[in-house]
Structures are given as structure tokens and as C-alpha cells.
Scaffold this motif. Structure first.
Motif, PDB file in Angstrom:
ATOM      1  N   THR A 159      53.326 -35.389  21.036  1.00 23.50           N
ATOM      2  CA  THR A 159      52.090 -34.731  20.616  1.00 23.50           C
ATOM      3  C   THR A 159      50.846 -35.420  21.169  1.00 23.50           C
ATOM      4  N   THR A 161      47.766 -36.579  23.490  1.00 23.39           N
ATOM      5  CA  THR A 161      46.907 -35.956  24.493  1.00 23.39           C
ATOM      6  C   THR A 161      46.572 -36.983  25.574  1.00 23.39           C
ATOM      7  N   PHE A 223      51.203 -25.589  25.161  1.00 21.99           N
ATOM      8  CA  PHE A 223      50.926 -26.744  24.311  1.00 21.99           C
ATOM      9  C   PHE A 223      50.789 -28.008  25.145  1.00 21.99           C
ATOM     10  N   ARG A 227      47.491 -30.363  25.719  1.00 20.61           N
ATOM     11  CA  ARG A 227      47.492 -31.818  25.519  1.00 20.61           C
ATOM     12  C   ARG A 227      46.971 -32.546  26.752  1.00 20.61           C
ATOM     13  N   GLU A 248      42.518 -26.519  18.857  1.00 23.31           N
ATOM     14  CA  GLU A 248      43.606 -27.293  18.261  1.00 23.31           C
ATOM     15  C   GLU A 248      44.811 -26.381  18.103  1.00 23.31           C
ATOM     16  N   SER A 250      49.336 -26.036  17.520  1.00 19.96           N
ATOM     17  CA  SER A 250      50.618 -26.654  17.166  1.00 19.96           C
ATOM     18  C   SER A 250      51.735 -25.670  17.486  1.00 19.96           C
ATOM     19  N   LEU A 251      52.885 -26.230  17.836  1.00 18.83           N
ATOM     20  CA  LEU A 251      54.054 -25.404  18.094  1.00 18.83           C
ATOM     21  C   LEU A 251      54.626 -24.890  16.770  1.00 18.83           C
ATOM     22  N   LYS A 268      47.712 -17.729   8.363  1.00 20.96           N
ATOM     23  CA  LYS A 268      47.653 -18.511   9.609  1.00 20.96           C
ATOM     24  C   LYS A 268      47.459 -17.571  10.794  1.00 20.96           C
ATOM     25  N   LEU A 279      52.451 -20.105  19.036  1.00 21.14           N
ATOM     26  CA  LEU A 279      51.613 -21.258  18.731  1.00 21.14           C
ATOM     27  C   LEU A 279      50.752 -20.918  17.532  1.00 21.14           C
ATOM     28  N   GLU A 280      50.564 -21.890  16.646  1.00 23.91           N
ATOM     29  CA  GLU A 280      49.577 -21.704  15.591  1.00 23.91           C
ATOM     30  C   GLU A 280      48.235 -22.192  16.114  1.00 23.91           C
ATOM     31  N   LEU A 282      45.160 -23.673  15.219  1.00 28.73           N
ATOM     32  CA  LEU A 282      44.618 -24.422  14.084  1.00 28.73           C
ATOM     33  C   LEU A 282      43.098 -24.404  14.066  1.00 28.73           C
TER      34      LEU A 282
END
Length: 310
Positions: A159, A161, A223, A227, A248, A250-251, A268, A279-280, A282
């Protein structure tokens, strides 16, 4: 040793700090000219210049090195044992490569011959590599093609970056540079040629690299690129004719969403990618609007499941 140090951004400062702490004499620091920055576009000195002046070091900021009689004369008078080059941002001309007895030593942010070029850390993360590192090398007239001296490896968390890796790698590089100088002086370092057949390129990033293109890339690919391309160019797509910045991500496992569409589920905001993986989102920002959590954006902008992006 008597050194000339060439560097510009914050990544190079730990290396300059380390060679000074190791007792080397830095007779001159070369860095890029001051650049306009901020709302007022006032000229801002590089991080290396700021640190060098704080240490009382001589600083020069030539626009060019090739055919620069003044800089060539100055360096020949100094007669450095080595020239250290860390994220300087200018090509080193032949006369400068040939000047010091120990050569021009570069701290490169990758495991050469992989990721030759201007953005090795970013592309290693963007391509989902599990490992990166730093290589010290002797510069030649090619693009990061010189003989390798030392290599130091660093695992890339899944995760992490590139922005998080930069300070870690800058410290690894600083330590490797000091060790390289000591090894060259003692004659204990063995030069190793690169295997050009294994080379990959890490070109300068462009704004277009940040285009997530969810209809053609899967969730993991997007994703990883998000990053890797932090803080710039980040990741974006298009929504309602405007740039839609994915600040932002997240998987999301075991969730399927149609490629290139948004879906609102349990408060969400999800985005479907090429293979149906999701992907969410965020935190997002629609061009001209403030950044906000994805769920809030879905409510405030009345996002309907199935709305297309890209």
C-alpha cells in the motif's frame, strides 16, 4: 576526498549531509537555478541550495554545463577527486565526466538496469514491483548506463506510495554514497557492467500518466499507478465532462462493478474497472469543487449507480 556535489531536490540533501558528516570536503555545490513557485511565482531556491548555504558551502547555479567555460574553469581549478551527482536534473558533459580521478558517482533510485530514467521510484511502484532500492554507479554518456558500484535493496509495502518511499530511499542512497566513496578510495569496490538486455525505462512523468482509464485498466493496475504517481500526477478520470480526481483509493475484494461506471453501495462510492473488479473512491474532487469523501460526493452530487466515467 575533495568533492563537487551536484543535486537539486530534497531527495539529494541527505547525500550532501552524509558526505560532509563523513569528513569529505565539498568544494562546490552545483544545483538548478531558482524556480518560480507559489501564487506570487516568487523565485524559490532548491532544497540543496538552501542546505548548502546553511553549511557555508560555495554554490553555483549554471543554466547549462556543456560549453560553459566559466564552470569548466572553476571545476578544473578545484580538481575534485570525485563528483557526486544526486537528482541534479542536468546531463553531465564529457569534459566533466573525464575530470575527476574517481569519476562522477551517481545515486540512482532503482535496482539497475531496471528503471533507467527520470522517475525510477514512481514507475517501480506504479508497475507493482515488490522491491526497489538504490544503485551507486559511474556516470557515462548514456542514460543511466554506467558501471554499477553498490546496490542497496528496499521492500515496497503493497500500500506504500512513492511519496512515502522517497525519504526512505534518500537515506539509503546517502549511506550507499558514503560507502561507495570509501570503497573507491580503498580500492575495494568492484565495478560491474549492466546487462542492457534487462533494462527498462522510467521516463519523465506527464499529466496524461495520471489518467486512470478504468474501462481499459483493472483495479490493481489503477491502484498501483495511483500509488506510484504521488504526489503528481496522481490519478483522475472524467465525470460529467470534468476532470474527476481520485485522491484516495482502496482495493475492494470480491466486488464486481461494470467497467467504467460508478456504483453507490452501502454509502460507499465504487468505480468499476476493465475486468469488473472495483475500487472504493475514499476521497475525490470534481474539477472546480472542493475535495470530499466519496460517500459524501455521491450524496451531494446525486450520483446514480451505472453513471459512466472516463
Amino acid at each position: 576526498m575533495k568533492l563537487v556535489f551536484c543535486g537539486t531536490p530534497l531527495f539529494a540533501v541527505p547525500s550532501l549531509k552524509a558526505v560532509l558528516a563523513a569528513g569529505h570536503e565539498v568544494a562546490l555545490v552545483l544545483t538548478q537555478p531558482d524556480k518560480p513557485a507559489g501564487r506570487g511565482m516568487a523565485l524559490r531556491p532548491s532544497s540543496v541550495k538552501q542546505f548548502a548555504l546553511e553549511q557555508g558551502l560555495a554554490v553555483a547555479q549554471p543554466d547549462k554545463l556543456r560549453n560553459n567555460v566559466e564552470i569548466e574553469s572553476q571545476l578544473r581549478e578545484i580538481a575534485p577527486d570525485a563528483i557526486c551527482v544526486v537528482a541534479y536534473g542536468k546531463l553531465i558533459p564529457t569534459w566533466m565526466l573525464e575530470l575527476p580521478r574517481f569519476g562522477n558517482i551517481n545515486v540512482h533510485g532503482s535496482l539497475l538496469p531496471k528503471y533507467r530514467g527520470a522517475a525510477p521510484i514512481q514507475w517501480a511502484v506504479a508497475n507493482g514491483e515488490a522491491e526497489t532500492g538504490v544503485t551507486t554507479m559511474l556516470l557515462n554518456e548514456g542514460l543511466d548506463t554506467g558501471d554499477m558500484l553498490l546496490e542497496r535493496r528496499l521492500a515496497i509495502p503493497t500500500t506504500a506510495t512513492s511519496a512515502e518511499l522517497f525519504p526512505q530511499l534518500s537515506e539509503v542512497g546517502a549511506s550507499a554514497l558514503v560507502e561507495t566513496l570509501a570503497g573507491l578510495e580503498a580500492g575495494t569496490i568492484q565495478r560491474q557492467k549492466q546487462d542492457d538486455s534487462e533494462a527498462t525505462l522510467a521516463p519523465q512523468l506527464t499529466r496524461e500518466d495520471g489518467n486512470a482509464n478504468p474501462a481499459e485498466r483493472n483495479a490493481l493496475c489503477i491502484f498501483n499507478r495511483w500509488r506510484g504517481f504521488q504526489p503528481w500526477p496522481g490519478a483522475y478520470t472524467m465525470l460529467r465532462g470534468k476532470r474527476f480526481i481520485l485522491k484516495e483509493l482502496s482495493l475492494v475484494s470480491e466486488v464486481k462493478v461494470s467497467a467504467g461506471t460508478l456504483e453507490v453501495r452501502d454509502g460507499k462510492l465504487l468505480m468499476g474497472t476493465s475486468d469488473g473488479s472495483a475500487l472504493e473512491l475514499l476521497e475525490v474532487q470534481l474539477e472546480g469543487k472542493p475535495a470530499m469523501p466519496g460517500g459524501q460526493f455521491a450524496r451531494d452530487f446525486q450520483v446514480k449507480s451505472g453513471e459512466r466515467v472516463g
